[in-house]
Design a protein around this motif. Structure first.
Motif, PDB file in Angstrom:
ATOM      1  N   ILE A  63       0.850  -1.185   0.000  1.00 25.44           N
ATOM      2  CA  ILE A  63       0.000   0.000   0.000  1.00 25.44           C
ATOM      3  C   ILE A  63       0.891   1.243   0.000  1.00 25.44           C
ATOM      4  CG2 ILE A  63      -1.960  -1.092   1.168  1.00 25.44           C
ATOM      5  CD1 ILE A  63      -1.033   0.441   3.740  1.00 25.44           C
ATOM      6  N   ALA A  64       0.268   2.371  -0.331  1.00 26.46           N
ATOM      7  CA  ALA A  64       0.992   3.644  -0.339  1.00 26.46           C
ATOM      8  C   ALA A  64       1.045   4.220   1.068  1.00 26.46           C
ATOM      9  CB  ALA A  64       0.294   4.621  -1.274  1.00 26.46           C
ATOM     10  N   GLY A  65       2.186   4.856   1.397  1.00 30.99           N
ATOM     11  CA  GLY A  65       2.343   5.508   2.689  1.00 30.99           C
ATOM     12  C   GLY A  65       2.418   7.015   2.538  1.00 30.99           C
ATOM     13  N   ASN A  66       2.834   7.704   3.578  1.00 32.62           N
ATOM     14  CA  ASN A  66       2.915   9.159   3.483  1.00 32.62           C
ATOM     15  C   ASN A  66       4.162   9.622   2.735  1.00 32.62           C
ATOM     16  OD1 ASN A  66       4.362   8.254   5.924  1.00 32.62           O
ATOM     17  ND2 ASN A  66       4.727  10.426   6.310  1.00 32.62           N
ATOM     18  N   HIS A  67       5.187   8.785   2.656  1.00 31.06           N
ATOM     19  CA  HIS A  67       6.367   9.137   1.861  1.00 31.06           C
ATOM     20  C   HIS A  67       6.182   8.792   0.383  1.00 31.06           C
ATOM     21  CE1 HIS A  67       9.601  10.291   4.803  1.00 31.06           C
ATOM     22  NE2 HIS A  67       8.685   9.811   5.625  1.00 31.06           N
ATOM     23  N   ASP A  68       5.312   7.837   0.095  1.00 37.66           N
ATOM     24  CA  ASP A  68       5.069   7.439  -1.307  1.00 37.66           C
ATOM     25  C   ASP A  68       3.564   7.356  -1.570  1.00 37.66           C
ATOM     26  OD1 ASP A  68       4.517   5.201   0.227  1.00 37.66           O
ATOM     27  OD2 ASP A  68       5.995   3.907  -0.738  1.00 37.66           O
ATOM     28  N   ALA A 112      -6.812  14.359   6.573  1.00 35.53           N
ATOM     29  CA  ALA A 112      -7.492  14.743   7.807  1.00 35.53           C
ATOM     30  C   ALA A 112      -8.392  13.630   8.325  1.00 35.53           C
ATOM     31  CB  ALA A 112      -8.313  16.011   7.566  1.00 35.53           C
ATOM     32  N   THR A 113      -8.773  12.709   7.430  1.00 35.91           N
ATOM     33  CA  THR A 113      -9.664  11.623   7.828  1.00 35.91           C
ATOM     34  C   THR A 113      -8.869  10.365   8.154  1.00 35.91           C
ATOM     35  OG1 THR A 113      -9.919  11.010   5.496  1.00 35.91           O
ATOM     36  CG2 THR A 113     -11.553  12.521   6.430  1.00 35.91           C
ATOM     37  N   ASP A 114      -9.508   9.451   8.835  1.00 36.56           N
ATOM     38  CA  ASP A 114      -8.899   8.178   9.206  1.00 36.56           C
ATOM     39  C   ASP A 114      -8.783   7.286   7.966  1.00 36.56           C
ATOM     40  OD1 ASP A 114      -8.343   5.597  10.139  1.00 36.56           O
ATOM     41  OD2 ASP A 114      -9.579   5.831  11.928  1.00 36.56           O
ATOM     42  N   PRO A 115      -7.559   6.902   7.563  1.00 39.15           N
ATOM     43  CA  PRO A 115      -7.413   6.079   6.358  1.00 39.15           C
ATOM     44  C   PRO A 115      -7.984   4.669   6.504  1.00 39.15           C
ATOM     45  CG  PRO A 115      -5.292   6.373   7.447  1.00 39.15           C
ATOM     46  CD  PRO A 115      -6.253   7.283   8.139  1.00 39.15           C
ATOM     47  N   THR A 116      -8.373   4.294   7.717  1.00 38.79           N
ATOM     48  CA  THR A 116      -8.959   2.959   7.927  1.00 38.79           C
ATOM     49  C   THR A 116     -10.472   3.000   8.122  1.00 38.79           C
ATOM     50  OG1 THR A 116      -8.716   2.984  10.356  1.00 38.79           O
ATOM     51  CG2 THR A 116      -6.817   2.242   9.060  1.00 38.79           C
ATOM     52  N   ALA A 117     -11.085   4.174   8.008  1.00 37.54           N
ATOM     53  CA  ALA A 117     -12.511   4.309   8.336  1.00 37.54           C
ATOM     54  C   ALA A 117     -13.388   3.377   7.514  1.00 37.54           C
ATOM     55  CB  ALA A 117     -12.946   5.761   8.150  1.00 37.54           C
ATOM     56  N   ASP A 118     -13.051   3.176   6.246  1.00 35.33           N
ATOM     57  CA  ASP A 118     -13.890   2.344   5.371  1.00 35.33           C
ATOM     58  C   ASP A 118     -13.769   0.859   5.681  1.00 35.33           C
ATOM     59  OD1 ASP A 118     -14.802   4.597   4.111  1.00 35.33           O
ATOM     60  OD2 ASP A 118     -13.410   4.442   2.413  1.00 35.33           O
ATOM     61  N   MET A 119     -12.821   0.476   6.526  1.00 37.51           N
ATOM     62  CA  MET A 119     -12.671  -0.941   6.845  1.00 37.51           C
ATOM     63  C   MET A 119     -13.898  -1.490   7.579  1.00 37.51           C
ATOM     64  SD  MET A 119      -8.657  -1.318   7.962  1.00 37.51           S
ATOM     65  CE  MET A 119      -7.336  -0.907   6.810  1.00 37.51           C
ATOM     66  N   ASP A 120     -14.591  -0.621   8.331  1.00 43.29           N
ATOM     67  CA  ASP A 120     -15.759  -1.086   9.085  1.00 43.29           C
ATOM     68  C   ASP A 120     -16.829  -1.681   8.170  1.00 43.29           C
ATOM     69  OD1 ASP A 120     -14.316   0.054  11.089  1.00 43.29           O
ATOM     70  OD2 ASP A 120     -15.872   1.450  11.760  1.00 43.29           O
ATOM     71  N   ALA A 123      -2.638  -0.746   6.755  1.00 42.74           N
ATOM     72  CA  ALA A 123      -2.789   0.710   6.752  1.00 42.74           C
ATOM     73  C   ALA A 123      -1.506   1.398   7.178  1.00 42.74           C
ATOM     74  CB  ALA A 123      -3.934   1.123   7.677  1.00 42.74           C
ATOM     75  N   HIS A 124      -1.485   2.722   6.914  1.00 46.71           N
ATOM     76  CA  HIS A 124      -0.320   3.547   7.230  1.00 46.71           C
ATOM     77  C   HIS A 124      -0.807   4.813   7.918  1.00 46.71           C
ATOM     78  CE1 HIS A 124       3.991   4.430   6.497  1.00 46.71           C
ATOM     79  NE2 HIS A 124       3.583   5.694   6.543  1.00 46.71           N
ATOM     80  N   GLY A 125      -0.409   5.007   9.167  1.00 50.20           N
ATOM     81  CA  GLY A 125      -0.825   6.186   9.909  1.00 50.20           C
ATOM     82  C   GLY A 125      -0.515   6.014  11.383  1.00 50.20           C
ATOM     83  N   SER A 126      -1.058   6.908  12.206  1.00 50.23           N
ATOM     84  CA  SER A 126      -0.719   6.949  13.630  1.00 50.23           C
ATOM     85  C   SER A 126      -1.948   6.691  14.496  1.00 50.23           C
ATOM     86  CB  SER A 126      -0.132   8.316  13.993  1.00 50.23           C
ATOM     87  OG  SER A 126       1.049   8.557  13.257  1.00 50.23           O
ATOM     88  N   ASP A 182       0.292   9.745  19.267  1.00 51.79           N
ATOM     89  CA  ASP A 182       1.260  10.741  18.803  1.00 51.79           C
ATOM     90  C   ASP A 182       2.704  10.287  18.875  1.00 51.79           C
ATOM     91  OD1 ASP A 182       1.876  10.900  21.499  1.00 51.79           O
ATOM     92  OD2 ASP A 182       0.853  12.819  21.779  1.00 51.79           O
ATOM     93  N   PHE A 183       3.027   9.258  19.670  1.00 55.47           N
ATOM     94  CA  PHE A 183       4.402   8.764  19.795  1.00 55.47           C
ATOM     95  C   PHE A 183       5.383   9.895  20.092  1.00 55.47           C
ATOM     96  CE2 PHE A 183       2.485   5.495  16.997  1.00 55.47           C
ATOM     97  CZ  PHE A 183       2.679   4.391  17.794  1.00 55.47           C
ATOM     98  N   GLY A 184       4.915  10.892  20.843  1.00 57.31           N
ATOM     99  CA  GLY A 184       5.803  11.985  21.231  1.00 57.31           C
ATOM    100  C   GLY A 184       5.832  13.149  20.272  1.00 57.31           C
ATOM    101  N   SER A 185       5.117  13.083  19.161  1.00 52.31           N
ATOM    102  CA  SER A 185       5.108  14.170  18.194  1.00 52.31           C
ATOM    103  C   SER A 185       4.064  15.210  18.578  1.00 52.31           C
ATOM    104  CB  SER A 185       4.798  13.618  16.797  1.00 52.31           C
ATOM    105  OG  SER A 185       4.632  14.667  15.870  1.00 52.31           O
ATOM    106  N   ASP A 186       4.346  16.472  18.277  1.00 50.78           N
ATOM    107  CA  ASP A 186       3.397  17.539  18.570  1.00 50.78           C
ATOM    108  C   ASP A 186       2.248  17.575  17.569  1.00 50.78           C
ATOM    109  OD1 ASP A 186       4.908  18.360  20.735  1.00 50.78           O
ATOM    110  OD2 ASP A 186       6.102  19.758  19.541  1.00 50.78           O
ATOM    111  N   GLU A 187       2.491  17.085  16.367  1.00 49.36           N
ATOM    112  CA  GLU A 187       1.483  17.152  15.311  1.00 49.36           C
ATOM    113  C   GLU A 187       1.272  15.755  14.742  1.00 49.36           C
ATOM    114  OE1 GLU A 187       0.695  19.490  11.070  1.00 49.36           O
ATOM    115  OE2 GLU A 187       2.482  19.894  12.261  1.00 49.36           O
ATOM    116  N   VAL A 188       0.040  15.275  14.811  1.00 49.65           N
ATOM    117  CA  VAL A 188      -0.266  13.931  14.353  1.00 49.65           C
ATOM    118  C   VAL A 188      -1.117  14.013  13.089  1.00 49.65           C
ATOM    119  CG1 VAL A 188      -1.336  11.733  14.930  1.00 49.65           C
ATOM    120  CG2 VAL A 188      -0.169  13.066  16.696  1.00 49.65           C
ATOM    121  N   GLN A 189      -0.675  13.333  12.032  1.00 52.07           N
ATOM    122  CA  GLN A 189      -1.412  13.267  10.778  1.00 52.07           C
ATOM    123  C   GLN A 189      -1.841  11.828  10.540  1.00 52.07           C
ATOM    124  OE1 GLN A 189      -2.101  16.003   9.116  1.00 52.07           O
ATOM    125  NE2 GLN A 189      -0.642  17.479   9.966  1.00 52.07           N
ATOM    126  N   ASN A 190      -2.814  11.677   9.631  1.00 53.35           N
ATOM    127  CA  ASN A 190      -3.245  10.334   9.225  1.00 53.35           C
ATOM    128  C   ASN A 190      -3.642   9.497  10.441  1.00 53.35           C
ATOM    129  OD1 ASN A 190      -2.273  11.273   6.684  1.00 53.35           O
ATOM    130  ND2 ASN A 190      -0.243  10.506   7.188  1.00 53.35           N
TER     131      ASN A 190
END
Length: 380
Positions: free
Chosen positions: A84-89, A139-147, A161-164, A167-175
């Protein structure tokens, strides 16, 4: 169903802190680890490998970099590789995935780009439900359609899936991914990518981590591994085992040096990180303290030796010179000793810049005297 879970290969990653030789080796091993993942799958009788995004490190790799991981996977025709595609690709128009489609993927590689569930194995006992990214950040959950994803009754549902999930210590959480997605979507297992360290979120949700550690902040959290996942059935508890596939050890250390015993202890510690394969060890060392001139020479000798033994030795800071009366004995008598005495005095007092210059000059003078003594010894 048995498969291998991996992610975040980051093929083409640039290591800006490394010299050209080390950079080349690190980049090469990000490809070679694909073969180790394939052999791991074969050894454990796995039928498939799921790769949870970030196969590539950036969106516009050169053609050779684009093809290299595909060719590594092609060498394992008995395994089905699910990507699957990630945030880098991400799967953007005209991007990596369109280029790969134009080239054509081997039959044993499936790129899941449309979000639709697909069989994971020839028998159809397990199905992949993909949640790849179409942009670097969503901005949306990339796994939302799995339900609501439809699969045949009684099959094993594997989310990819690819996302968070946190936060794993990050100030800004995406995906952002719902932490309970596996339960909501009735997944037997949720294979995640994005976090480069291995993480168990719950019994059905795991981050595999990058298979080849890529930073000094990854050495202690399980990076450098791939996961072998066993699922006896749709409702069975996954059996997940971690296997080391990475080649390199990344290690951060610090030391305060005040005597030569401290130098010996530090050298012993660093050499024993991996005593059989020192060339696979990268060290980032922070140093402080104060040493005599003789101690500084011993410290420099240690750095020279370890710099040759380890794959990389990165050093921040250095011990200062603490002038000692015995240091002057290194310079014999006469004008050289007199000059050394002046430099020693200046190295121990005054502005920092003056001390640094005097220390460097004193060490250079000591090296010259030592080299002269060596030549005399050789001549005799």
């Amino acid at each position: 169903m048995r498969f291998v879970h991996t992610s975040d290969w980051q093929v083409g990653k640039v290591f800006r802190f490394a010299d050209d030789s080390t950079q080349s080796v690190l980049q090469d091993q990000r490809l070679e680890v694909i073969g180790r993942i394939g052999r791991l799958a074969r050894e454990h009788g796995a039928q498939a490998v799921v790769v949870a995004g970030d196969i590539y490190d950036h969106e516009i790799p050169v053609d050779r970099t684009l093809r290299q991981p595909i060719e590594r996977m092609r060498q394992f025709p008995d395994l089905c590789w699910h990507l699957i595609a990630g945030n880098h690709d991400p799967n953007v128009p005209g991007g990596i995935w369109d280029r790969l489609h134009a080239i054509g993927l081997p039959d044993n590689i499936v790129a899941h780009l449309d979000g639709r569930p697909a069989p994971m194995d020839p028998a159809g006992a397990a199905w992949v439900i993909p949640g790849g990214l179409k942009r670097r950040h969503v901005a949306t959950d990339p796994t939302a359609d799995m339900d609501s994803a439809e699969t045949p009754a009684g099959v094993i549902r594997v989310g990819l899936a690819h996302g968070s999930v946190r936060d794993f210590g990050s100030d800004e959480v995406q995906n952002r991914i719902a932490i309970d997605r596996a339960r909501r979507a009735g997944l037997s297992y949720l294979a995640l990518g994005d976090w480069h360290g291995q993480q168990r979120i719950d019994e059905r949700t795991w981050y595999s981590g990058t298979p080849e550690i890529d930073g000094f902040d990854r050495g202690g959290d399980g990076g450098g591994h791939a996961l072998v996942v066993d699922l006896a059935g749709p409702n069975a508890r996954p059996e997940v085992t971690s296997h080391r596939v990475g080649r390199f050890v990344w290690h951060r250390d610090s030391a305060t040096l005040t005597q030569e015993q401290d130098i010996a202890a530090l050298e012993h510690r660093l050499r024993n990180i991996d005593p059989q394969e020192a060339g696979h060890v990268l060290v980032w060392l922070s140093v402080r303290g104060a040493l005599s001139l003789e101690g500084l020479q011993a410290y420099q000798d240690m750095l020279d030796a370890l710099g040759s033994a380890l794959r990389l030795l990165r050093v921040d800071g250095e011990p200062t010179l603490l002038p000692h009366a015995d240091d002057l004995d290194l310079f014999g008598t006469g004008a050289v000793r007199a000059a050394a005495a002046i430099l020693s005095e200046r190295a121990g007092e005054g502005p920092e810049e003056q001390r640094d210059i005097a220390t460097a000059a004193l060490r250079r003078l000591a090296l010259m005297v030592g080299a002269g003594d060596s030549r005399k010894g050789a001549a005799s």
